[in-house]
Design an enzyme around this catalytic site. Structure first.
Site, PDB file in Angstrom:
ATOM      1  NE  ARG A 192      -4.762   0.487   2.063  1.00 52.39           N
ATOM      2  CZ  ARG A 192      -6.073   0.619   2.252  1.00 52.39           C
ATOM      3  NH1 ARG A 192      -6.824   1.227   1.353  1.00 52.39           N
ATOM      4  NH2 ARG A 192      -6.650   0.138   3.327  1.00 52.39           N
ATOM      5  CE  LYS A 217      -6.212   2.360   6.800  1.00 50.23           C
ATOM      6  NZ  LYS A 217      -6.907   3.606   7.058  1.00 50.23           N
ATOM      7  CD  GLU A 240      -8.581  10.156   1.212  1.00 51.95           C
ATOM      8  OE1 GLU A 240      -9.234   9.124   1.400  1.00 51.95           O
ATOM      9  OE2 GLU A 240      -7.339  10.167   1.180  1.00 51.95           O
TER      10      GLU A 240
HETATM   11  N1  PLP Z   1      -9.303   7.027   2.884  1.00 51.78           N
HETATM   12  C1  PLP Z   1      -8.821   7.083   4.122  1.00 51.78           C
HETATM   13  C2  PLP Z   1      -8.150   8.326   4.539  1.00 51.78           C
HETATM   14  C3  PLP Z   1      -8.951   5.991   4.976  1.00 51.78           C
HETATM   15  O1  PLP Z   1      -8.466   6.040   6.219  1.00 51.78           O
HETATM   16  C4  PLP Z   1      -9.607   4.841   4.535  1.00 51.78           C
HETATM   17  C5  PLP Z   1      -9.715   3.665   5.398  1.00 51.78           C
HETATM   18  O2  PLP Z   1      -9.004   2.732   5.299  1.00 51.78           O
HETATM   19  C6  PLP Z   1     -10.115   4.826   3.236  1.00 51.78           C
HETATM   20  C7  PLP Z   1      -9.948   5.927   2.437  1.00 51.78           C
HETATM   21  C8  PLP Z   1     -10.835   3.630   2.712  1.00 51.78           C
HETATM   22  O3  PLP Z   1      -9.956   2.602   2.331  1.00 51.78           O
HETATM   23  P1  PLP Z   1     -10.442   1.105   2.353  1.00 51.78           P
HETATM   24  O4  PLP Z   1     -11.641   1.035   1.492  1.00 51.78           O
HETATM   25  O5  PLP Z   1      -9.310   0.343   1.779  1.00 51.78           O
HETATM   26  O6  PLP Z   1     -10.726   0.771   3.750  1.00 51.78           O
HETATM   27  C1  COI Z   2     -10.778   1.825   7.776  1.00 50.31           C
HETATM   28  O1  COI Z   2     -11.796   2.072   7.135  1.00 50.31           O
HETATM   29  O2  COI Z   2     -10.339   0.682   7.915  1.00 50.31           O
HETATM   30  C2  COI Z   2     -10.012   2.878   8.400  1.00 50.31           C
HETATM   31  O3  COI Z   2      -8.877   2.643   8.682  1.00 50.31           O
HETATM   32  C3  COI Z   2     -10.627   4.141   8.714  1.00 50.31           C
HETATM   33  C4  COI Z   2     -10.144   4.610  10.045  1.00 50.31           C
HETATM   34  C5  COI Z   2      -9.546   5.936   9.932  1.00 50.31           C
HETATM   35  C6  COI Z   2     -11.206   4.506  11.059  1.00 50.31           C
END
Ligand code: PLP
Ligand code: COI
Length: 345
Positions: free
Chosen positions: A87, A190, A226
């Site tokens: 990612r 991200k 989301e």
């Molecule tokens: N959506 C957003 C905007 C996020 O910042 C995060 C955190 O990483 C997620 C979703 C969840 O992604 P992940 O499950 O890969 O941490």
């Molecule tokens: C994560 O879940 O790792 C994130 O990056 C969320 C963050 C915005 C606190």
């Protein structure tokens, strides 16, 4: 040597929130003249950057979030770190930054975990070591163009729960006034820029007593996308797992892991589809999911524009069963699907 007063022995592991803590070691690498030059671990927690760094002015930066888990036997493991590496590579491509190779990424994560091993929380506390990889354009540039130099760093800190644990029933509010990202913008990666505009929104929501914000698609404002820091999914009254699909939400590694578990281990029907606002009425449960959020049940969603409140079950839920399966895998108590777990020690 490291001689700050903070010591792992003073940490109240069971009451950790999600806060920065300066640990002894972090990893650094610089991209210069076309290749990554690894500097390895350092005790320097502050950065010295050109004042004209593109990461500071033009948002040429991206980050990741993943966790290290202490197992019952005392070993340490990572959950799907290659997915975070992939990612981040997607983030780098979209923002014209050099990709960090998967092997370099995972190896660096392991180095940081091992160097800060005393800060990986004990198994029984349920806390984890959160790792924050960050890439930033650092070379001085004035025009809007790509930096020539980039810094890749990973730091870590022990964390507990993300959403206020002193409040049982989490309340979210629908963001009708603000969008997080544009339809063909950077919502699927991200990038820090996606979060800057959400800070005021979440602060205002907190002032009104909400724990989180639910964003809508920015083109029509008719579909749920989301939360500001997590994906969302619902369990319908007929027991289906339903989650938004959109090209402008972050593909959550946690969510896609849950979807796989739901299909393979719980025999649930999983549907990814655009979710119009009024479909929120058809859910029995709703949850936010992500690395930081894990799986957090949402008890209530308020739509202040249309004067509606949606209420969801938060106890004895299917979401809770999925959460327990995921945590069991992450902490090494339940057999993981192939290649999900990477041992550090
Ligand atoms: N959506 C957003 C905007 C996020 O910042 C995060 C955190 O990483 C997620 C979703 C969840 O992604 P992940 O499950 O890969 O941490
Ligand atoms: C994560 O879940 O790792 C994130 O990056 C969320 C963050 C915005 C606190």
């Amino acid at each position: 040597m490291y001689n700050r007063t903070m010591n792992s022995k003073n940490i109240d592991w069971k009451n950790l929130g999600f806060d920065y803590m300066e640990l002894p070691y972090r990893y650094r690498a610089y991209f210069r003249e076309g290749s990554w030059q690894e500097q390895g671990l350092t005790e320097q927690s502050h950065l010295t950057l050109s004042e004209a760094s593109t990461g500071l002015h033009y948002g040429q930066q991206g980050y990741e979030g993943l966790k290290a888990y202490r197992t019952k036997e005392g070993s340490i493991q990572l959950f799907r770190p290659e997915e975070n590496a992939k990612r981040l590579q997607e983030t780098c491509r979209r923002l014209a930054m050099p990709e960090v190779p998967t092997e370099m990424f995972v190896d660096a994560v392991k180095q940081v975990v091992l160097a800060n091993e005393d800060f990986v929380p004990p198994y029984e506390t349920g806390a984890t070591l959160y790792l924050r990889p960050l890439i930033i354009g650092v070379g001085g540039m004035l025009g809007v163009q790509s930096a020539k130099e980039f810094l890749f760093t990973i730091f870590a800190m022990p964390v507990g729960v993300y959403f206020n644990k002193n409040k049982g029933n989490k309340k979210f509010v629908i963001a009708h006034e603000d969008d997080r990202v544009a339809p063909k913008g950077t919502g699927h990666i991200k990038a820090g820029g996606n979060y800057g505009g959400s800070i005021q929104t979440i602060e205002q929501a907190h002032e009104k007593g909400y724990d989180g914000v639910l964003y809508l698609d920015s083109k029509t404002h008719e579909y749920v996308e989301e939360a500001g820091s997590a994906n969302v999914f619902g369990i319908s009254k007929t027991g289906k797992l339903i989650t938004p699909n959109s090209t402008s939400i972050l593909p959550s590694i946690t969510k896609y892991s849950l979807l796989q578990l739901a299909r393979e281990r719980f025999d649930l029907e999983v549907i990814e589809e655009p979710i119009p606002l009024d479909q929120l009425d058809s859910f029995e449960e709703m949850s936010a999911c992500g690395t930081a959020a894990v799986v957090t049940s949402i008890g209530q969603v308020d739509d202040l524009k249309y004067g509606k409140s949606y209420h969801y079950k938060t106890e004895d839920t299917l979401s809770q069963k999925l959460k327990n399966e995921l945590l069991g895998i992450q902490f090494g108590d339940i057999q993981a699907p192939e290649r999900w777990i990477v041992k550090v020690k």
